[in-house]
Design a protein around this motif. Structure first.
Motif, PDB file in Angstrom:
ATOM      1  N   LEU A 395      39.938  37.270  16.584  1.00 53.46           N
ATOM      2  CA  LEU A 395      40.047  38.411  17.475  1.00 53.46           C
ATOM      3  C   LEU A 395      39.438  37.994  18.811  1.00 53.46           C
ATOM      4  CD1 LEU A 395      38.774  41.257  15.118  1.00 53.46           C
ATOM      5  CD2 LEU A 395      41.137  40.928  15.874  1.00 53.46           C
ATOM      6  N   TRP A 396      40.007  38.414  19.892  1.00 51.62           N
ATOM      7  CA  TRP A 396      39.472  37.959  21.163  1.00 51.62           C
ATOM      8  C   TRP A 396      39.618  39.045  22.243  1.00 51.62           C
ATOM      9  CZ3 TRP A 396      42.902  37.911  25.207  1.00 51.62           C
ATOM     10  CH2 TRP A 396      44.274  37.884  24.870  1.00 51.62           C
ATOM     11  N   VAL A 397      38.767  38.967  23.235  1.00 52.37           N
ATOM     12  CA  VAL A 397      38.849  39.796  24.437  1.00 52.37           C
ATOM     13  C   VAL A 397      38.649  38.878  25.638  1.00 52.37           C
ATOM     14  CG1 VAL A 397      38.063  41.924  23.339  1.00 52.37           C
ATOM     15  CG2 VAL A 397      36.395  40.373  24.368  1.00 52.37           C
ATOM     16  N   ALA A 398      39.234  39.271  26.752  1.00 51.24           N
ATOM     17  CA  ALA A 398      39.107  38.447  27.959  1.00 51.24           C
ATOM     18  C   ALA A 398      39.309  39.326  29.181  1.00 51.24           C
ATOM     19  CB  ALA A 398      40.131  37.311  27.938  1.00 51.24           C
ATOM     20  N   GLY A 399      38.802  38.846  30.291  1.00 53.55           N
ATOM     21  CA  GLY A 399      38.950  39.583  31.545  1.00 53.55           C
ATOM     22  C   GLY A 399      39.109  38.651  32.732  1.00 53.55           C
ATOM     23  N   ASP A 400      39.651  39.189  33.791  1.00 58.32           N
ATOM     24  CA  ASP A 400      39.873  38.400  35.007  1.00 58.32           C
ATOM     25  C   ASP A 400      39.668  39.331  36.197  1.00 58.32           C
ATOM     26  OD1 ASP A 400      42.010  35.765  35.926  1.00 58.32           O
ATOM     27  OD2 ASP A 400      41.270  37.257  37.332  1.00 58.32           O
ATOM     28  N   LEU A 401      38.822  38.924  37.102  1.00 56.98           N
ATOM     29  CA  LEU A 401      38.610  39.647  38.352  1.00 56.98           C
ATOM     30  C   LEU A 401      39.193  38.804  39.475  1.00 56.98           C
ATOM     31  CD1 LEU A 401      34.880  40.709  37.819  1.00 56.98           C
ATOM     32  CD2 LEU A 401      36.951  41.924  37.113  1.00 56.98           C
ATOM     33  N   ALA A 402      40.263  39.293  40.078  1.00 60.41           N
ATOM     34  CA  ALA A 402      40.976  38.496  41.073  1.00 60.41           C
ATOM     35  C   ALA A 402      40.981  39.203  42.420  1.00 60.41           C
ATOM     36  CB  ALA A 402      42.412  38.247  40.628  1.00 60.41           C
ATOM     37  N   SER A 403      40.912  38.415  43.459  1.00 62.01           N
ATOM     38  CA  SER A 403      41.072  38.940  44.817  1.00 62.01           C
ATOM     39  C   SER A 403      41.893  37.948  45.616  1.00 62.01           C
ATOM     40  CB  SER A 403      39.717  39.173  45.487  1.00 62.01           C
ATOM     41  OG  SER A 403      39.053  37.944  45.695  1.00 62.01           O
ATOM     42  N   MET A 404      42.724  38.489  46.500  1.00 62.10           N
ATOM     43  CA  MET A 404      43.566  37.625  47.309  1.00 62.10           C
ATOM     44  C   MET A 404      43.728  38.239  48.684  1.00 62.10           C
ATOM     45  SD  MET A 404      47.131  35.846  46.219  1.00 62.10           S
ATOM     46  CE  MET A 404      47.758  34.422  47.111  1.00 62.10           C
ATOM     47  N   ARG A 405      43.698  37.423  49.686  1.00 70.32           N
ATOM     48  CA  ARG A 405      43.852  37.888  51.069  1.00 70.32           C
ATOM     49  C   ARG A 405      45.093  37.231  51.664  1.00 70.32           C
ATOM     50  NH1 ARG A 405      41.202  40.335  55.208  1.00 70.32           N
ATOM     51  NH2 ARG A 405      41.489  39.514  57.310  1.00 70.32           N
ATOM     52  N   ILE A 406      45.950  38.069  52.195  1.00 66.43           N
ATOM     53  CA  ILE A 406      47.161  37.593  52.854  1.00 66.43           C
ATOM     54  C   ILE A 406      46.947  37.710  54.356  1.00 66.43           C
ATOM     55  CG2 ILE A 406      49.638  37.915  53.116  1.00 66.43           C
ATOM     56  CD1 ILE A 406      49.641  39.296  50.405  1.00 66.43           C
ATOM     57  N   ALA A 407      47.152  36.626  55.049  1.00 70.83           N
ATOM     58  CA  ALA A 407      46.915  36.607  56.489  1.00 70.83           C
ATOM     59  C   ALA A 407      47.853  37.562  57.216  1.00 70.83           C
ATOM     60  CB  ALA A 407      47.087  35.188  57.027  1.00 70.83           C
ATOM     61  N   SER A 419      42.503  42.856  41.837  1.00 73.29           N
ATOM     62  CA  SER A 419      42.994  43.304  40.536  1.00 73.29           C
ATOM     63  C   SER A 419      41.984  42.952  39.458  1.00 73.29           C
ATOM     64  CB  SER A 419      44.349  42.656  40.214  1.00 73.29           C
ATOM     65  OG  SER A 419      44.842  43.123  38.977  1.00 73.29           O
ATOM     66  N   ARG A 420      41.737  43.913  38.588  1.00 70.25           N
ATOM     67  CA  ARG A 420      40.884  43.700  37.420  1.00 70.25           C
ATOM     68  C   ARG A 420      41.760  43.776  36.186  1.00 70.25           C
ATOM     69  NH1 ARG A 420      36.514  48.295  38.124  1.00 70.25           N
ATOM     70  NH2 ARG A 420      38.366  49.353  38.959  1.00 70.25           N
ATOM     71  N   ALA A 421      41.666  42.779  35.370  1.00 70.03           N
ATOM     72  CA  ALA A 421      42.487  42.715  34.157  1.00 70.03           C
ATOM     73  C   ALA A 421      41.585  42.573  32.935  1.00 70.03           C
ATOM     74  CB  ALA A 421      43.456  41.534  34.233  1.00 70.03           C
ATOM     75  N   PHE A 422      41.892  43.333  31.897  1.00 72.76           N
ATOM     76  CA  PHE A 422      41.157  43.262  30.635  1.00 72.76           C
ATOM     77  C   PHE A 422      42.178  43.242  29.504  1.00 72.76           C
ATOM     78  CE2 PHE A 422      38.547  45.454  33.720  1.00 72.76           C
ATOM     79  CZ  PHE A 422      37.348  44.754  33.642  1.00 72.76           C
ATOM     80  N   ALA A 423      41.988  42.296  28.565  1.00 67.48           N
ATOM     81  CA  ALA A 423      42.957  42.113  27.490  1.00 67.48           C
ATOM     82  C   ALA A 423      42.239  41.907  26.166  1.00 67.48           C
ATOM     83  CB  ALA A 423      43.871  40.917  27.789  1.00 67.48           C
ATOM     84  N   ALA A 424      42.936  42.225  25.109  1.00 66.98           N
ATOM     85  CA  ALA A 424      42.445  41.982  23.752  1.00 66.98           C
ATOM     86  C   ALA A 424      43.629  41.563  22.899  1.00 66.98           C
ATOM     87  CB  ALA A 424      41.780  43.230  23.180  1.00 66.98           C
ATOM     88  N   GLY A 425      43.364  40.688  21.940  1.00 65.00           N
ATOM     89  CA  GLY A 425      44.451  40.218  21.096  1.00 65.00           C
ATOM     90  C   GLY A 425      43.956  39.737  19.757  1.00 65.00           C
ATOM     91  N   VAL A 426      44.899  39.409  18.917  1.00 67.53           N
ATOM     92  CA  VAL A 426      44.592  38.928  17.572  1.00 67.53           C
ATOM     93  C   VAL A 426      45.577  37.835  17.203  1.00 67.53           C
ATOM     94  CG1 VAL A 426      46.018  40.757  16.546  1.00 67.53           C
ATOM     95  CG2 VAL A 426      44.272  39.617  15.150  1.00 67.53           C
ATOM     96  N   ASP A 427      45.043  36.764  16.568  1.00 65.69           N
ATOM     97  CA  ASP A 427      45.904  35.711  16.043  1.00 65.69           C
ATOM     98  C   ASP A 427      46.581  36.221  14.777  1.00 65.69           C
ATOM     99  OD1 ASP A 427      44.879  34.148  18.050  1.00 65.69           O
ATOM    100  OD2 ASP A 427      43.475  33.061  16.749  1.00 65.69           O
ATOM    101  N   LEU A 428      47.883  36.081  14.714  1.00 61.88           N
ATOM    102  CA  LEU A 428      48.620  36.508  13.530  1.00 61.88           C
ATOM    103  C   LEU A 428      49.034  35.346  12.649  1.00 61.88           C
ATOM    104  CD1 LEU A 428      50.974  39.217  15.105  1.00 61.88           C
ATOM    105  CD2 LEU A 428      48.769  39.542  13.971  1.00 61.88           C
ATOM    106  N   GLU A 429      49.061  34.174  13.222  1.00 64.86           N
ATOM    107  CA  GLU A 429      49.539  33.008  12.475  1.00 64.86           C
ATOM    108  C   GLU A 429      48.738  31.789  12.885  1.00 64.86           C
ATOM    109  OE1 GLU A 429      51.707  31.087   9.666  1.00 64.86           O
ATOM    110  OE2 GLU A 429      51.924  33.211  10.189  1.00 64.86           O
ATOM    111  N   LEU A 668      35.919  35.937  25.154  1.00 67.41           N
ATOM    112  CA  LEU A 668      35.083  35.970  23.952  1.00 67.41           C
ATOM    113  C   LEU A 668      36.000  36.092  22.748  1.00 67.41           C
ATOM    114  CD1 LEU A 668      32.196  36.209  22.721  1.00 67.41           C
ATOM    115  CD2 LEU A 668      32.496  38.705  22.891  1.00 67.41           C
ATOM    116  N   SER A 669      35.753  35.274  21.717  1.00 69.96           N
ATOM    117  CA  SER A 669      36.574  35.363  20.509  1.00 69.96           C
ATOM    118  C   SER A 669      35.690  35.263  19.267  1.00 69.96           C
ATOM    119  CB  SER A 669      37.627  34.249  20.484  1.00 69.96           C
ATOM    120  OG  SER A 669      37.025  32.973  20.337  1.00 69.96           O
TER     121      SER A 669
END
Length: 672
Positions: A395-407, A419-429, A668-669
């Protein structure tokens, strides 16, 4: 007998002092100018007062627009009208006399030529030019100051309607004081001008807008017919009343005030001083040359010319909407808000042009870019912790905090996307070096612009599958999924409204919509044992696609954008190298990593959304971002094989011509 007292133009709106008539050349003492060395635009100061240069710089000059003028005639031989007069122009007097349509033959009074010059005199490096110098004039002329006014006006408006004219300049009015009892009201108009009223009301249903002058008698209310909507409310949507401004931007002392017509009234350059004064408005003199004069008849054609230019800018708009646009973009003068002197304020063609400025819609493109950023984040999150070696599922969780500037691109502000991203997943196989699973993610994107109060936000919901495989030194991993975004835009910096009545109410335009997306990320490569460190050499592909529907902004009906439905695909491919050196720290294996990469954008390297404002299709776009993307990153990975725990924290930066991106990730897993 009332007809004896109803005098049109000759005293009320003749552009000059009440005791001056156009036909009297001696009293005109016109300042005929030879063009001199001054540029044409500068020669007519009214053009500068309404900021017309903004329109000309973008190629807007009324080209292809036909303007109806109901007046005394036009000097067909004057160079300023070469190519400007439409073949359909005709003389009412002559036509009724001979029983057939007769073309306009001239302008003995001079009023119609002067008015038409302000609207559409040629830009020909001589004298002066009109506000809409590439527009065409459809002149209906006649001696409309006599008892024939009712019949002539009826003929003129029926003709304009049949000719397809939806913009008419009528620099004429009615002096209440010239009528016994000083009362010009609905009963009076209906009794003595039934045909004219019927024709004007009939064309109103087709959206024909008429620009009327308020009068030169310094009264607190405008002359009729500038106040017709007071008696016939259905005419308000097709009526503009125009007061005169002097060169200082104040009400000219002779001009009537907007008064009861305030909600459909504005002010425009009309000039001041005697005929020939530099403080007057310069235009065409019938018979040749030029002259300067003053009056609300000088002010009205500035508005008419602006409407003609507006029609070129927004060729699909209803003329009634363009009438509202001219009012809404007028610069507030006098008392705050719509007032009895200036109505909505001073005419501003510059503000009209600003309504299509790129920075007014660039937030839509920035928001589309941020949705792509969110999907790119999610596509890499299944691999943010570790490779999870071993024979257990996790089982795992992960996150990403991203920022980008366009001139900043020309005409548009710099964009900041987060953008803030948060994910969770599970290995099935898990078997024979192959692992596969599924996951869910939520993203929260925010887009802002430098120097504006415009912003966008998007909540994204993502579902995906992932897998990784390793066989000896070779490996591959990838993820693919779909997304749904609840997208919101809020625009509070609205070009074209600077200094206006509307700006005081701090308006905002809002929209909400659903966008759909799909994404994929794949990496494959080979691991090399370098002794002190392991090196992975890999090829990587990342792609996103999004689809969004049509939506119209709320809260600002006239200047609200419509976003067209569309699709956007973005992909990049590249190569990279990653170094890692695992070492033991007690029961924990620590793996520091360092990565260098290069990717190449495939397809377009900007972000664009098609929009519509008053029927004009325009693209909202970021600047080109640069096709080559250079990446650098590092991470620390921690794994406790005994407990089945793994964690990581890392940084990744990508750098391209006009955009820099920074990501901070964690994962984290837990095995089960």
């Amino acid at each position: 007998m009332y007809y004896i007292y109803i005098i049109f133009l000759s005293h009320a709106l003749i552009l000059f002092f009440p005791d001056v008539a156009f036909a009297d050349d001696a009293s005109l003492a016109s300042a005929q100018l030879d063009g001199g060395s001054d540029p044409e635009t500068d020669a007519q100061w009214g053009l500068g007062a309404i900021d017309a240069a903004k329109a000309y710089a973008l190629g807007f000059s009324g080209q292809g627009v036909r303007v109806g003028v109901y007046d005394s005639g036009i000097d067909t031989g004057h160079r300023e009208f070469a190519g400007r007069l439409t073949a359909g122009s005709f003389d009412l007097d002559a036509s009724l006399l001979v029983g057939r349509m007769t073309p306009v033959g001239g302008d003995s009074l001079g009023h119609g030529s002067f008015v038409s010059g302000i609207i559409a005199a040629n830009r020909d490096f001589s004298g002066m030019h009109g506000v809409a110098y590439d527009a065409s004039v459809v002149m209906v002329s006649g001696d409309i100051w006599r008892y024939t006014f009712d019949t002539y006006t009826s003929y003129a408006y029926q003709y304009f309607k049949a000719f397809g004219i939806d913009l008419v300049n009528a620099s004429l009015g009615m002096d209440d004081d010239a009528v016994p009892g000083g009362i010009v009201d609905e009963d009076f108009l209906q009794r003595y001008f039934p045909q004219a009223l019927a024709a004007i009301r009939n064309t109103a249903h087709t959206g024909t807008v008429t620009v009327w002058a308020v009068g030169n008698d310094a009264t607190s209310i405008p002359q009729a017919p500038a106040r017709l909507p007071l008696y016939y409310p259905e005419l308000e949507d097709v009526t503009l009343a125009v007061a005169a401004l002097n060169r200082r931007g104040k009400r000219a002392r002779y001009s009537a005030r907007c008064g009861v017509a305030a909600t459909w009234c504005l002010a425009a350059p009309g000039g001041e001083g005697r005929v020939g004064s530099a403080h007057g408005i310069r235009s065409v003199k019938s018979g040749g040359g030029y002259m300067t004069a003053r009056g609300t008849s000088s002010a009205a054609p500035h508005v008419t010319g602006t409407l003609a230019v507006s029609r070129q800018i927004f060729p699909r708009a209803d003329m009634r909407d363009l009438r509202r646009l001219v009012l809404h973009t007028a610069v507030d003068l006098g008392d705050a808000g719509i007032d009895a002197v200036y109505g909505w304020g001073g005419l501003s063609l510059g503000n009209v042009v600003d309504t299509i400025a790129p920075h007014g819609r660039s937030i839509f493109a920035g928001a589309a870019f941020n949705r792509q950023l969110s999907m790119q984040q999610v596509s890499r999150l299944p691999f943010a912790d570790v490779s999870r070696a071993g024979s257990h599922k996790h089982l795992w969780v992960a996150g990403d905090l991203a920022s980008m500037r366009i001139a900043m691109s020309p005409g548009s502000p710099a964009t900041n996307a987060r953008s803030r991203a948060f994910a969770a997943g599970v290995d099935l196989e898990e078997q024979d070096g192959l692992r596969a699973g599924i996951g869910l993610a939520h993203t929260m994107g925010r887009t802002d612009e430098d120097g504006t109060a415009n912003s966008a936000s998007a909540h994204g919901f993502h579902g995906f599958g992932y897998g990784d495989w390793q066989d000896g030194a070779w490996y591959a991993k990838g993820a693919a999924g779909v997304a749904s975004f609840l997208q919101k835009h809020t625009r509070r910096t609205l070009p074209g409204l600077d200094g206006t009545v509307l700006a005081r109410s701090k308006p905002e335009a809002r929209s909400s919509s659903i966008a759909w997306g799909a994404f994929a990320h794949a990496e494959t490569g080979r691991i090399y044992d370098l002794g002190p460190a392991d090196m992975r050499v890999f090829a990587r592909f990342t792609g996103t696609a999004q689809s969004y529907g049509r939506v119209t902004e709320r809260g600002l009906p006239l200047l609200g954008y419509t976003l067209h439905a569309g699709r956007r695909v973005s992909a990049r491919m590249g190569l990279g190298m990653r170094l890692s050196r695992p070492f033991a720290a007690g029961p924990v294996v620590v793996s520091p990593e360092f990565e260098l990469s290069h990717a190449r954008m495939l397809g377009r390297d900007d972000h664009a959304v098609d929009t519509d404002l008053l029927g004009r299709k325009m693209r909202a776009s970021t600047t080109t971002l640069g096709r080559d993307i250079f990446g650098i990153g590092g991470a620390l990975r921690f794994e406790d094989p005994q407990r089945g725990l793994a964690a990581s924290v890392g940084y990744a930066g990508s750098f391209r011509k006009n955009a820099n991106r920074h990501d901070v990730t964690f994962g984290l897993s837990l095995k089960f």
